[in-house]
Scaffold this motif. Sequence first.
Motif, PDB file in Angstrom:
ATOM      1  N   SER A  26       4.644 -13.335 -40.995  1.00 57.04           N
ATOM      2  CA  SER A  26       3.706 -14.327 -40.412  1.00 57.04           C
ATOM      3  C   SER A  26       4.279 -15.400 -39.622  1.00 57.04           C
ATOM      4  O   SER A  26       3.368 -16.257 -39.023  1.00 57.04           O
ATOM      5  N   SER A  27       5.454 -15.398 -39.592  1.00 56.99           N
ATOM      6  CA  SER A  27       6.247 -16.545 -38.651  1.00 56.99           C
ATOM      7  C   SER A  27       5.828 -16.022 -37.022  1.00 56.99           C
ATOM      8  O   SER A  27       6.201 -15.006 -36.504  1.00 56.99           O
ATOM      9  N   PHE A  28       5.352 -16.889 -36.511  1.00 55.80           N
ATOM     10  CA  PHE A  28       4.688 -16.742 -35.060  1.00 55.80           C
ATOM     11  C   PHE A  28       6.053 -16.611 -34.296  1.00 55.80           C
ATOM     12  O   PHE A  28       5.631 -16.022 -33.077  1.00 55.80           O
ATOM     13  N   TYR A  29       7.028 -17.049 -34.355  1.00 57.28           N
ATOM     14  CA  TYR A  29       8.109 -17.023 -33.367  1.00 57.28           C
ATOM     15  C   TYR A  29       8.672 -15.566 -33.199  1.00 57.28           C
ATOM     16  O   TYR A  29       9.249 -15.392 -32.301  1.00 57.28           O
ATOM     17  N   THR A  30       8.440 -14.668 -34.286  1.00 58.52           N
ATOM     18  CA  THR A  30       8.687 -13.223 -33.987  1.00 58.52           C
ATOM     19  C   THR A  30       7.962 -12.497 -32.915  1.00 58.52           C
ATOM     20  O   THR A  30       8.701 -11.788 -32.198  1.00 58.52           O
ATOM     21  N   TYR A  31       6.918 -12.914 -32.534  1.00 64.84           N
ATOM     22  CA  TYR A  31       6.030 -12.392 -31.697  1.00 64.84           C
ATOM     23  C   TYR A  31       6.145 -13.123 -30.026  1.00 64.84           C
ATOM     24  O   TYR A  31       5.601 -12.728 -28.999  1.00 64.84           O
ATOM     25  N   ALA A  32       7.665 -13.867 -30.159  1.00 67.24           N
ATOM     26  CA  ALA A  32       7.824 -14.649 -28.805  1.00 67.24           C
ATOM     27  C   ALA A  32       8.715 -13.470 -27.933  1.00 67.24           C
ATOM     28  O   ALA A  32       8.994 -13.926 -26.733  1.00 67.24           O
ATOM     29  N   LEU A  33       8.935 -12.539 -28.594  1.00 66.48           N
ATOM     30  CA  LEU A  33       9.737 -11.670 -27.521  1.00 66.48           C
ATOM     31  C   LEU A  33       8.871 -10.533 -27.234  1.00 66.48           C
ATOM     32  O   LEU A  33       7.983 -10.409 -27.582  1.00 66.48           O
TER      33      LEU A  33
END
Length: 396
Positions: free
Chosen positions: A109-116
């Motif tokens: 659920s951590s949104f920063y995972t999808y920043a890559l």
Amino acid sequence: MKSIFVIAYDLNPRLGSEAGKACLWVRELSRRYQLLVMVDKRHEADIHSEDFPNVEFEFVDCSFWGSSVLLKLKAYFISHYLFILTSLNFLKNNFDKAHFDCVHFLTPSSFYTYALWLPQLSIPYIVGPLGGGLMTPIEFGVVEYVKAFPRSVIYTVVRNSPFLRKFFEESRCVIVGTEQLKAMLPILRRGKYRVLFDTCVDMEMFSRSVQRWSNFTVILYAARLERSKGILLLLEAFSEIASRHDVTLTILGDGSLRDKVRELVLKLKLGDKVRLCGAVSRDTVIDHMFASDIFCLPSLREPGGVAVLEAMACGLPVVTTDYGGPAVSVDAEVGVKIPICKKDVYIKELALACEELIVNVDKRIAMGKAARERVEACYSRNYIGGEIYDLYDECL
């Protein structure tokens, strides 16, 4: 029946927090859809111990050379990212064999995972519910704020990631838990965000009768032993009232502050008033909730607050912080929310709130009854299930 490809790094019927929340989502979705769920292999045994109709699981082994080092460094997002890539590769290789109507990125659920960078998908996809994004308020002390500063820097970088914006823009929907988190994320042209406070509980797990274990008033804390959960603040506040009342504090959980907590208990001379139970099973946590009188979670950073809702479902009044998820789920009828303020003032307010509920038994009981009713009406699995179906009807 439509088919959904679900990516859920953490999903476990025997755990709370993100893993337990993902389990509730899968159970709800499986009432209407056929699911293929990608899950980290460490959850395999617990998942196989229960029945999941209309759900097929594929377990992914995310362990690799150096992964233990990353965990120690708390670089979880790298494992999360590799898991997502592995899941999408599985989808690509099996797309001819099974048609999926939608992909749902459920956890992490951590949104920063999808920043890559993530590969472009040719089928509709949904992201969320996303959580996190809360910063430790500076009012709790400069030291705590400075320790959380690297997190703030990471969030700022992530928010401006072109990969994150593109990934969100091309989705059918990005589900976020609170308006506060939505404000932190990139402004999207197509209005993709849907705010859904999805933290909920399965009321069937909380239908037993109350079993009291003690003649004392019992305050319960159930969370990790970390600064962000406010355990040290609670001990300081408890020391101000422990000598004046027949009250005990039960602490469930483990974490990096285990030794610090033990030292503080001895320093404050609370040894006969505080019970340290360590990490326990979810069923044991629920047993303690039914046997307690007050639930206290003075968290400095609580995006959702599953434990708060579970305590309310057990009929407990709640004392917590007016910040994050509990600021939404707890109202004046079911508990006391301590506003963000300086550390010493917060400790005094926390002590006063607990003392008020210790002394006023009728108020405590009334709040506990109202708490259970509030969860059933607004945060039960059945209620959230209706919200989930409405969302899917819009997206598919």
